[in-house]
Design a protein around this motif. Sequence first.
Motif, PDB file in Angstrom:
ATOM      1  N   VAL A   1     -28.315  75.769 -11.589  1.00 16.07           N
ATOM      2  CA  VAL A   1     -27.438  74.752 -11.034  1.00 16.07           C
ATOM      3  C   VAL A   1     -27.199  75.085  -9.568  1.00 16.07           C
ATOM      4  CG1 VAL A   1     -25.129  73.751 -11.131  1.00 16.07           C
ATOM      5  CG2 VAL A   1     -26.317  74.338 -13.242  1.00 16.07           C
ATOM      6  N   ASN A   2     -27.391  74.103  -8.667  1.00 16.54           N
ATOM      7  CA  ASN A   2     -27.258  74.413  -7.248  1.00 16.54           C
ATOM      8  C   ASN A   2     -25.816  74.729  -6.884  1.00 16.54           C
ATOM      9  OD1 ASN A   2     -25.824  71.983  -6.026  1.00 16.54           O
ATOM     10  ND2 ASN A   2     -27.556  70.958  -7.015  1.00 16.54           N
ATOM     11  N   ASP A   3     -25.634  75.420  -5.758  1.00 21.25           N
ATOM     12  CA  ASP A   3     -24.321  75.917  -5.370  1.00 21.25           C
ATOM     13  C   ASP A   3     -23.313  74.802  -5.171  1.00 21.25           C
ATOM     14  OD1 ASP A   3     -25.217  78.496  -5.454  1.00 21.25           O
ATOM     15  OD2 ASP A   3     -25.680  78.618  -3.319  1.00 21.25           O
ATOM     16  N   THR A   4     -23.746  73.674  -4.601  1.00 16.33           N
ATOM     17  CA  THR A   4     -22.814  72.573  -4.363  1.00 16.33           C
ATOM     18  C   THR A   4     -22.242  72.053  -5.675  1.00 16.33           C
ATOM     19  OG1 THR A   4     -23.600  71.814  -2.217  1.00 16.33           O
ATOM     20  CG2 THR A   4     -22.712  70.146  -3.687  1.00 16.33           C
ATOM     21  N   ALA A   5     -23.105  71.771  -6.654  1.00 18.52           N
ATOM     22  CA  ALA A   5     -22.628  71.247  -7.939  1.00 18.52           C
ATOM     23  C   ALA A   5     -21.730  72.258  -8.635  1.00 18.52           C
ATOM     24  CB  ALA A   5     -23.812  70.882  -8.831  1.00 18.52           C
ATOM     25  N   ALA A   6     -22.112  73.531  -8.611  1.00 20.15           N
ATOM     26  CA  ALA A   6     -21.317  74.560  -9.283  1.00 20.15           C
ATOM     27  C   ALA A   6     -19.954  74.729  -8.618  1.00 20.15           C
ATOM     28  CB  ALA A   6     -22.080  75.884  -9.277  1.00 20.15           C
ATOM     29  N   LYS A   7     -19.936  74.774  -7.297  1.00 20.11           N
ATOM     30  CA  LYS A   7     -18.669  74.990  -6.594  1.00 20.11           C
ATOM     31  C   LYS A   7     -17.752  73.781  -6.683  1.00 20.11           C
ATOM     32  CE  LYS A   7     -20.493  78.359  -3.285  1.00 20.11           C
ATOM     33  NZ  LYS A   7     -20.819  78.634  -1.862  1.00 20.11           N
ATOM     34  N   PHE A   8     -18.332  72.580  -6.732  1.00 19.49           N
ATOM     35  CA  PHE A   8     -17.482  71.404  -6.859  1.00 19.49           C
ATOM     36  C   PHE A   8     -16.880  71.332  -8.252  1.00 19.49           C
ATOM     37  CE2 PHE A   8     -16.679  66.828  -7.569  1.00 19.49           C
ATOM     38  CZ  PHE A   8     -15.780  66.623  -6.530  1.00 19.49           C
ATOM     39  N   ALA A   9     -17.626  71.796  -9.257  1.00 16.57           N
ATOM     40  CA  ALA A   9     -17.128  71.759 -10.631  1.00 16.57           C
ATOM     41  C   ALA A   9     -16.021  72.779 -10.858  1.00 16.57           C
ATOM     42  CB  ALA A   9     -18.277  72.012 -11.613  1.00 16.57           C
ATOM     43  N   TYR A  10     -16.126  73.942 -10.214  1.00 20.73           N
ATOM     44  CA  TYR A  10     -15.142  75.000 -10.450  1.00 20.73           C
ATOM     45  C   TYR A  10     -14.985  75.835  -9.192  1.00 20.73           C
ATOM     46  CZ  TYR A  10     -12.887  79.167 -12.257  1.00 20.73           C
ATOM     47  OH  TYR A  10     -12.026  80.206 -12.451  1.00 20.73           O
ATOM     48  N   GLN A  11     -13.719  76.089  -8.803  1.00 18.30           N
ATOM     49  CA  GLN A  11     -13.434  76.885  -7.611  1.00 18.30           C
ATOM     50  C   GLN A  11     -12.732  78.164  -8.044  1.00 18.30           C
ATOM     51  OE1 GLN A  11     -11.949  73.471  -7.691  1.00 18.30           O
ATOM     52  NE2 GLN A  11     -14.096  72.964  -7.364  1.00 18.30           N
ATOM     53  N   ASP A  12     -13.355  79.308  -7.745  1.00 13.82           N
ATOM     54  CA  ASP A  12     -12.817  80.572  -8.229  1.00 13.82           C
ATOM     55  C   ASP A  12     -12.054  81.365  -7.178  1.00 13.82           C
ATOM     56  OD1 ASP A  12     -14.922  81.258  -6.646  1.00 13.82           O
ATOM     57  OD2 ASP A  12     -16.073  82.277  -8.198  1.00 13.82           O
TER      58      ASP A  12
ATOM     59  N   GLU B   1     -21.568  65.118  -0.129  1.00 16.64           N
ATOM     60  CA  GLU B   1     -22.517  65.327  -1.218  1.00 16.64           C
ATOM     61  C   GLU B   1     -21.989  66.435  -2.135  1.00 16.64           C
ATOM     62  OE1 GLU B   1     -24.778  64.964  -3.812  1.00 16.64           O
ATOM     63  OE2 GLU B   1     -25.681  63.808  -2.159  1.00 16.64           O
ATOM     64  N   VAL B   2     -21.752  66.107  -3.403  1.00 13.96           N
ATOM     65  CA  VAL B   2     -21.192  67.089  -4.325  1.00 13.96           C
ATOM     66  C   VAL B   2     -22.157  67.478  -5.440  1.00 13.96           C
ATOM     67  CG1 VAL B   2     -18.825  66.361  -3.863  1.00 13.96           C
ATOM     68  CG2 VAL B   2     -20.091  65.316  -5.756  1.00 13.96           C
ATOM     69  N   LEU B   3     -23.376  66.978  -5.408  1.00 16.41           N
ATOM     70  CA  LEU B   3     -24.345  67.294  -6.452  1.00 16.41           C
ATOM     71  C   LEU B   3     -25.536  68.089  -5.952  1.00 16.41           C
ATOM     72  CD1 LEU B   3     -24.408  63.886  -8.365  1.00 16.41           C
ATOM     73  CD2 LEU B   3     -23.083  65.939  -8.907  1.00 16.41           C
ATOM     74  N   LYS B   4     -25.787  68.070  -4.659  1.00 11.79           N
ATOM     75  CA  LYS B   4     -26.934  68.779  -4.093  1.00 11.79           C
ATOM     76  C   LYS B   4     -26.480  69.611  -2.896  1.00 11.79           C
ATOM     77  CE  LYS B   4     -29.003  64.818  -3.615  1.00 11.79           C
ATOM     78  NZ  LYS B   4     -29.975  63.747  -3.267  1.00 11.79           N
ATOM     79  N   ASN B   5     -27.317  70.576  -2.518  1.00  9.26           N
ATOM     80  CA  ASN B   5     -26.962  71.477  -1.416  1.00  9.26           C
ATOM     81  C   ASN B   5     -27.247  70.889  -0.045  1.00  9.26           C
ATOM     82  OD1 ASN B   5     -25.935  73.522  -2.983  1.00  9.26           O
ATOM     83  ND2 ASN B   5     -27.832  74.696  -3.045  1.00  9.26           N
ATOM     84  N   ALA B   6     -27.921  69.774   0.008  1.00  8.26           N
ATOM     85  CA  ALA B   6     -28.253  69.169   1.299  1.00  8.26           C
ATOM     86  C   ALA B   6     -28.054  67.666   1.218  1.00  8.26           C
ATOM     87  CB  ALA B   6     -29.692  69.493   1.690  1.00  8.26           C
ATOM     88  N   VAL B   7     -27.784  67.065   2.359  1.00  7.17           N
ATOM     89  CA  VAL B   7     -27.621  65.626   2.449  1.00  7.17           C
ATOM     90  C   VAL B   7     -28.960  64.995   2.800  1.00  7.17           C
ATOM     91  CG1 VAL B   7     -26.464  63.750   3.671  1.00  7.17           C
ATOM     92  CG2 VAL B   7     -25.212  65.830   3.132  1.00  7.17           C
ATOM     93  N   SER B   8     -29.324  63.962   2.104  1.00  4.58           N
ATOM     94  CA  SER B   8     -30.571  63.262   2.384  1.00  4.58           C
ATOM     95  C   SER B   8     -30.559  62.709   3.803  1.00  4.58           C
ATOM     96  CB  SER B   8     -30.757  62.118   1.389  1.00  4.58           C
ATOM     97  OG  SER B   8     -31.787  61.249   1.798  1.00  4.58           O
ATOM     98  N   ALA B   9     -31.723  62.743   4.438  1.00  2.00           N
ATOM     99  CA  ALA B   9     -31.832  62.234   5.808  1.00  2.00           C
ATOM    100  C   ALA B   9     -31.484  60.759   5.892  1.00  2.00           C
ATOM    101  CB  ALA B   9     -33.247  62.469   6.334  1.00  2.00           C
ATOM    102  N   SER B  10     -31.610  60.040   4.789  1.00  3.82           N
ATOM    103  CA  SER B  10     -31.322  58.604   4.792  1.00  3.82           C
ATOM    104  C   SER B  10     -29.922  58.281   4.279  1.00  3.82           C
ATOM    105  CB  SER B  10     -32.348  57.861   3.936  1.00  3.82           C
ATOM    106  OG  SER B  10     -32.297  58.318   2.598  1.00  3.82           O
TER     107      SER B  10
END
Length: 373
Positions: A170-181, A204-213
């Motif tokens: 699970v990428n860091d963005t999705a994991a960190k948005f789901a739970y903050q330790d 963007e809360v599901l991926k580590n990068a924002v799409s160029a578009s």
Amino acid sequence: MGSYQGEPVAVIRHLRKVTDAGTTHYEGIMTGAWFAESLDNGVLEFGGNIRPDWQTDKMGAKTRRKVERWVEELLQNDALIGNLSVRLNPAKSDFEVEQDEDGDLTLTLWSGHLDTAVDSQSRITAIIRAVNNPVGSFEVATPFATRIWVADDQLAARVGSDYNTRGDKVNDTAAKFAYQDNADKRLARELLQNSPHLGVDNVEVLKNAVSASSSKLFAFNTLTQAMESFWHGDPVNKVEEEAQAKYLADFWNALVEVRPEFGRLGKTDRMALRGTSMAGTALSIHGAVAVAYEIYKRNLDPAEVLAPLGEPVYSEGQKVDYFSYENPIWTKIGALVDTSGKQQLRMSFQTRRAVAAELMRRVGLEEPAAVSA
């Protein structure tokens, strides 16, 4: 299997048989004390694990942090450990398994030992350190679900490889948005939720990068990294945490007043900025958080401090926007590099700090705050 003479190395009771990888293995419940005692008396040995840190018996910084984190959580008796695995090599041990009338299995180990060739050495290391910690707050009778893999070296390598590579992390963005330790991550989420300029439709809360578009400003992982690197508020209770979260939302309001790029933009406007402006880039988010903390620490008004970010600079006699790629300061500090005739952002720890220092210089915060008499 057969009859054996002398005392067994270990007797492990209340097991259940499972089939995995086409062969038979055993699962049971082992306590923290059992792991520590088994390592001390030679029933368990560390060895064979595929991770390079354990092959060299020298923990790298990442593994050390991970183990220390588990130890701390174990001492608080709220660690998330999951299922553990140990390996019993049938080629180097003698053992027998007997079933009682209740269906429980007992494994008697006559020679050999268990090891960590399959998995779990980091977590077992943390458990043993928690057991031996002088604080003594860890409940050593804590039970852990444990599988005993009956596996030769070839099967152990296969299982260890699959455990560590099969499936996507699970990428860091999705994991960190789901739970903050920690407080920094919680403050990042509070900022995202409380600021009208951010929100899940602009971050963007599901991926580590924002799409160029995409019209989104940044990925949540960028904000949490910036908070962990540059925010040093260290709230000690919920009241302080809420106060800092409110300040951050107020700061972001003031920032967007001066630089709308840090708020909501349409797709066309956002795409036009990419590749031409530092405003809204991951580097600038780190810089913005650094400025936010310095303003907070000095108890200043963000609206009064941030105005220079909206003022132009001069390059070769021409007026250019401060955040524009045409501002030579970004090349000078290494944030921009020329790649085949095209300027590219250079994302590194050093450039994050350099951009943070430059933004603080721009708004007049480069000098340490004066100490009141």
